[in-house]
Scaffold this active site. Structure first.
Site: not given
Ligand SMILES: NC(=O)c1ccc[n+]([C@@H]2O[C@H](COP(=O)([O-])OP(=O)(O)OC[C@H]3O[C@@H](n4cnc5c(N)ncnc54)[C@H](OP(=O)(O)O)[C@@H]3O)[C@@H](O)[C@H]2O)c1
Length: 380
Positions: A101, A167, A247-249, A251-253
């Site tokens: 990252y 990873h 990506s529990p959200l 990726r934000g959707f």
């Molecule tokens: N192991 C792997 O290969 C892998 C892959 C991907 C991710 N990850 C890890 O998992 C974490 C989370 O995954 P992710 O970032 O892909 O997806 P995510 O947590 O599903 O979504 C993140 C997005 O959601 C938005 N968000 C968060 N809370 C919100 C809310 N209450 N209302 C509206 N939008 C909201 C954030 O924007 P704002 O910043 O504006 O809130 C951000 O753009 C990453 O940070 C990373 O550490 C690991």
């Protein structure tokens, strides 16, 4: 019954069983004063989960990637440090990062922010994924890992990593060798536990035989449920391995703020290249979002209707007691909102109805472009 399951069953302080549902409200109200290395402040105590045999983490972790990488330009460092400190104050104990990252800058950020609170937080970082000349490449050879771990420790300003996760599986290094290297690093005190991200279930079994795996980190959300079908959750349950849902959200959707007109930074936001975030998919998938918003109207958080983000996280927590979702945010309002998910519970009937409804709604757009490096490197 093994120790972990017994512990979860008898732990009435943190998890209160309510006729098939799980309530966490009591813990949210509890608070305690921690004496930190550099400061004394009040921090709330959140419900927790146990990964593997005994790694205790807040039931919701914090994904930190987007603070420095992958979701638009890196955010202001001072602001992010403030947010990370606020997360600790609100009771979050698990922080997720990776060598790649930035690369490196996210670990440097976490090092600066978390150093004063090192003994109160659980840091998860990852190794073995590289992008030389923009091409994805995996390297989990012993030599590469030994170099990577020292780099991560330096950047994190710490003597140890709590949870060190591969990873992506390296097709050129047998997983037995990787597990063996993990075992050595544990003996050396450089890491406390290790995990795997996006492996095949057979890979988990093989690694676990050499040294117990503590956590598997895969994509899992209301819109991406592959781990229910490909034996990943089943294997974790059977072998007593924790699961961290990235990506529990979606990726934000599922946060509910995106629509067909949403655009992403062309070079600095990886979603710009993902089929699921193209105009048509964003438009078609609103049906799913609308459904999640409907559920939200029937649930209360702090006396108000819940939000779609809260439903998405509470639903994941309700799937298995060993799951820790790691929603990412760069905003305090979203952090607080997401933690509100811990107040929501579902009855068995509700979970079955949601399951049925979700399965009846097709999700448009693949998560990764077909035939891309990203698509090819999962499930190995
Ligand atoms: N192991 C792997 O290969 C892998 C892959 C991907 C991710 N990850 C890890 O998992 C974490 C989370 O995954 P992710 O970032 O892909 O997806 P995510 O947590 O599903 O979504 C993140 C997005 O959601 C938005 N968000 C968060 N809370 C919100 C809310 N209450 N209302 C509206 N939008 C909201 C954030 O924007 P704002 O910043 O504006 O809130 C951000 O753009 C990453 O940070 C990373 O550490 C690991």
């Amino acid at each position: 019954m093994n120790a972990r399951r017994k512990f979860l069953k008898t732990s009435t302080l943190s998890v209160i069983a309510l006729g098939g549902a799980v309530a966490f409200a009591k813990d949210l109200q509890d608070s305690q004063t921690h004496t930190m290395q550099s400061a004394t402040f009040k921090s709330q105590s959140l419900p927790y989960r146990i990964l593997g045999k005994d790694l205790k983490v807040s039931a919701l972790g914090l994904g930190c990637m987007g603070m420095s990488h992958g979701h638009g330009p890196a955010r202001d460092e001072k602001e992010m440090i403030k947010l990370l400190h606020k997360a600790i104050e609100l009771g979050v104990t698990y922080f997720d990062t990776a060598e790649v990252y930035g690369p490196y800058t996210n670990e440097i950020l976490l090092g600066k922010a978390l150093k004063p609170y090192r003994d109160k937080v659980i840091i998860g970082t990852k190794f073995g994924l590289y992008y030389p000349f923009s091409k994805q490449h995996q390297d989990s050879s012993k030599k590469a890992i030994l170099r990577a771990v020292d780099g991560s420790l330096k950047r994190l300003q710490s003597d140890y990593v709590d949870l060190y996760t591969q990873h992506r599986v390296d097709p050129d290094t047998p997983i037995e060798e990787v597990a063996d290297t993990m075992s050595e690093l544990i003996k050396m005190g450089k890491i406390r536990y290790y995990g795997l991200s996006e492996p095949n279930y057979k890979t988990i079994q093989r690694a676990h035989k050499i040294h117990p795996v503590t956590s598997v980190q895969n994509h899992y959300s209301m819109m991406f449920r592959e781990v229910e079908e490909n034996k990943i959750l089943q294997t974790c349950e059977k072998l007593d391995i924790g699961f961290s849902a990235y990506s529990p959200l979606e990726r934000g959707f599922l946060g509910g703020l995106m629509n067909k007109n949403t655009t992403f930074h062309k070079t600095l936001d990886m979603r710009a290249g993902f089929p699921r975030f193209q105009k048509d998919a964003l438009r078609e998938n609103q049906k799913i979002l609308n459904y999640v918003k409907e559920i939200a109207k029937s649930k209360k958080v702090d006396g108000k209707s819940a939000t779609s983000a809260q439903i998405a996280l509470a639903w994941l927590l309700a799937q298995k007691p060993f799951i820790m979702p790691i929603p990412e945010t760069t905003k305090l309002t979203h952090l607080k909102e997401n933690l509100g998910a811990l107040q929501i519970s579902f009855s068995q009937d509700e979970l079955e109805a949601i399951d049925k409804a979700l399965k009846s709604m097709p999700v448009f757009g693949e998560r990764y472009p077909p035939n891309s490096d990203a698509a090819r490197s999962v499930g190995l």
